[in-house]
Design an enzyme around this catalytic site. Structure first.
Site, PDB file in Angstrom:
ATOM      1  N   HIS A 294      48.662  30.702  40.108  1.00 29.30           N
ATOM      2  CA  HIS A 294      47.736  30.355  39.023  1.00 29.30           C
ATOM      3  C   HIS A 294      48.373  30.281  37.645  1.00 29.30           C
ATOM      4  CE1 HIS A 294      47.843  34.669  38.291  1.00 29.30           C
ATOM      5  NE2 HIS A 294      47.251  34.456  37.140  1.00 29.30           N
TER       6      HIS A 294
HETATM    7  N1  UDP Z   1      42.453  38.716  43.590  1.00 25.29           N
HETATM    8  C1  UDP Z   1      41.243  38.642  44.276  1.00 25.29           C
HETATM    9  N2  UDP Z   1      40.935  37.475  44.933  1.00 25.29           N
HETATM   10  C2  UDP Z   1      41.763  36.400  44.947  1.00 25.29           C
HETATM   11  C3  UDP Z   1      43.001  36.485  44.254  1.00 25.29           C
HETATM   12  C4  UDP Z   1      43.319  37.660  43.578  1.00 25.29           C
HETATM   13  O1  UDP Z   1      40.473  39.616  44.290  1.00 25.29           O
HETATM   14  O2  UDP Z   1      41.420  35.386  45.558  1.00 25.29           O
HETATM   15  C5  UDP Z   1      42.785  39.965  42.884  1.00 25.29           C
HETATM   16  C6  UDP Z   1      44.070  40.593  43.305  1.00 25.29           C
HETATM   17  O3  UDP Z   1      43.875  41.414  44.429  1.00 25.29           O
HETATM   18  C7  UDP Z   1      44.473  41.378  42.056  1.00 25.29           C
HETATM   19  C8  UDP Z   1      43.944  40.515  40.943  1.00 25.29           C
HETATM   20  O4  UDP Z   1      42.961  39.652  41.523  1.00 25.29           O
HETATM   21  O5  UDP Z   1      43.827  42.634  42.032  1.00 25.29           O
HETATM   22  C9  UDP Z   1      45.059  39.708  40.331  1.00 25.29           C
HETATM   23  O6  UDP Z   1      44.517  38.790  39.448  1.00 25.29           O
HETATM   24  P1  UDP Z   1      45.246  37.447  39.023  1.00 25.29           P
HETATM   25  O7  UDP Z   1      46.255  37.091  40.038  1.00 25.29           O
HETATM   26  O8  UDP Z   1      44.173  36.466  38.713  1.00 25.29           O
HETATM   27  O9  UDP Z   1      45.901  37.814  37.620  1.00 25.29           O
HETATM   28  P2  UDP Z   1      47.228  38.580  37.157  1.00 25.29           P
HETATM   29  O10 UDP Z   1      47.333  39.862  37.918  1.00 25.29           O
HETATM   30  O11 UDP Z   1      48.378  37.658  37.376  1.00 25.29           O
HETATM   31  O12 UDP Z   1      47.002  38.815  35.704  1.00 25.29           O
END
Ligand code: UDP
Length: 364
Positions: free
Chosen positions: A207
């Protein structure tokens, strides 16, 4: 009663806030008002986390999303300032590195309301990332800097943050994983519904703007996953932005049947997909850590990572998506590997430590 106004808006922030809000509710002398900016708004990017993780609905929904970074952050700044003027909180709590984080911190700092930043001190040292800009500026404006690791503390100290403002509390996502994730088993849920065998598949998430907004990098990720999918099915819960971009360029229709393209899933289904994967390939910060929590090897589809301790310990490896052959080779080689026994993210009491510190400082 001292009022903490918490600003959240994006998927990982709902997850992090779930445990901290519970800890604040248990701390005498503190009350919390939850404000949702609206940055993520789909049911499967927002509402599902409130219901699954037992969170109270936000007191206010600002409904702000879309537009460029400047427009989104600017609209949030205006709306949050109004909320702060009417709510008059004693502190503002923000999480991570999104536009909601920056807008919340900036609105509060200008009104001289002290800011608490959870996940302070993370650095990629890549200022081309919008997240790096957001987190550096937020740290600079924060009164309380709650860092997940000693590495994050060292970054803040190197930048001259006053040591008494820094509290290394551990990682709140580890608290959530222990609290909610530990119960999830291989049976039922999304694996059962889709007939996917535990440990047989690669889980992918993509993403970050540096990948989605760069056609060469995105095509490289897709091509590398296709190569891996010849041997292991790939399960890919696709972020709405990635889906929109791949859809526009016609790349969605040409994905092979070995890539299971699914909508974003709720937290508990995601835990199941992570826990029982043979490998996780991701550009997410949170997912890199969760791979480690469940002791699953991880490949990070980026040039650098903020969570360097996992690379050093052998749980994670970087595979910049520049050429599909080397990226797929890194993925296939990572399957079946384990890293060193490290414990960099605390013991699962980070939320309690944050609430205790805020309570002690605000109620004294
Ligand atoms: N997550 C979720 N469903 C999904 C993809 C990710 O619940 O389909 C959760 C994942 O387990 C983690 C969080 O979202 O706890 C991560 O968010 P994201 O990847 O959007 O953002 P980042 O961590 O890179 O800021």
């Amino acid at each position: 009663m001292n009022k903490i106004l918490t600003i959240i808006g994006a998927r990982p922030q709902f997850i992090k806030a779930s445990v901290v809000s519970q800890a604040i509710a248990k701390t005498s002398g503190l009350q919390e008002v939850l404000v949702h900016t609206g940055q993520h708004f789909d049911a499967n990017m927002s509402t599902v986390f409130f219901s699954e993780l037992g969170m109270k609905p936000p007191a206010q929904q600002l409904g702000i999303h879309g537009g460029g970074h400047g427009e989104m952050t600017g609209r949030m700044l205006i709306a949050i300032e109004r909320v702060l003027q009417s709510e008059k909180p004693d502190a503002v709590l923000v999480y991570g590195d999104t536009n909601s984080t920056l807008a919340g911190a900036l609105a509060a700092a200008k009104l001289r309301i002290p800011v608490a930043h959870v996940e302070a001190g993370l650095r990629s040292f890549n200022m081309a990332m919008p997240e790096e800009i957001n987190r550096i500026l937020t740290d600079r404006m924060s009164h309380w800097l709650f860092t997940p690791t000693d590495t994050a503390r060292a970054h803040l100290e190197n930048e001259g943050s006053p040591p008494h403002r820094i509290a290394t509390v551990g990682d709140v996502m580890y608290d959530v994983a222990l609290h909610h994730g530990a119960q999830v088993q291989a049976e039922g849920r999304i694996l059962g519904q889709r007939g996917i065998q535990p440990r047989s598949y690669v889980l992918a998430t993509v993403h970050r703007a540096e990948n989605t907004d760069n056609p060469h990098r995105l095509a490289t990720v897709v091509a590398a996953l296709e190569m891996v999918a010849a041997q292991y099915p790939v399960v890919w819960p696709m972020h709405p932005r990635t889906r929109a971009i791949l859809g526009r360029s016609g790349q969605l229709e040409s994905l092979s049947r070995n890539i299971h393209l699914i909508d974003p899933v709720g937290y508990l289904d995601m835990v199941q997909l992570e826990k029982f994967a043979a490998l996780i390939a991701t550009d997410s910060g949170g997912v890199q850590k969760e791979a480690f929590f469940y002791r699953v090897p991880c490949v990070t589809l980026r040039d650098e990572t903020e969570w360097t301790e996992l690379v050093e310990a052998g749980w994670n490896r970087l595979a910049p998506p520049l050429s599909s052959g080397p990226v797929s080779a890194v993925m296939l080689q990572a399957i079946g590997t384990q890293g060193a026994d490290i414990r960099p993210y605390g013991i699962g009491d980070s939320a309690a430590r944050i609430a205790q510190r805020l309570g002690a400082d605000l109620c004294s």
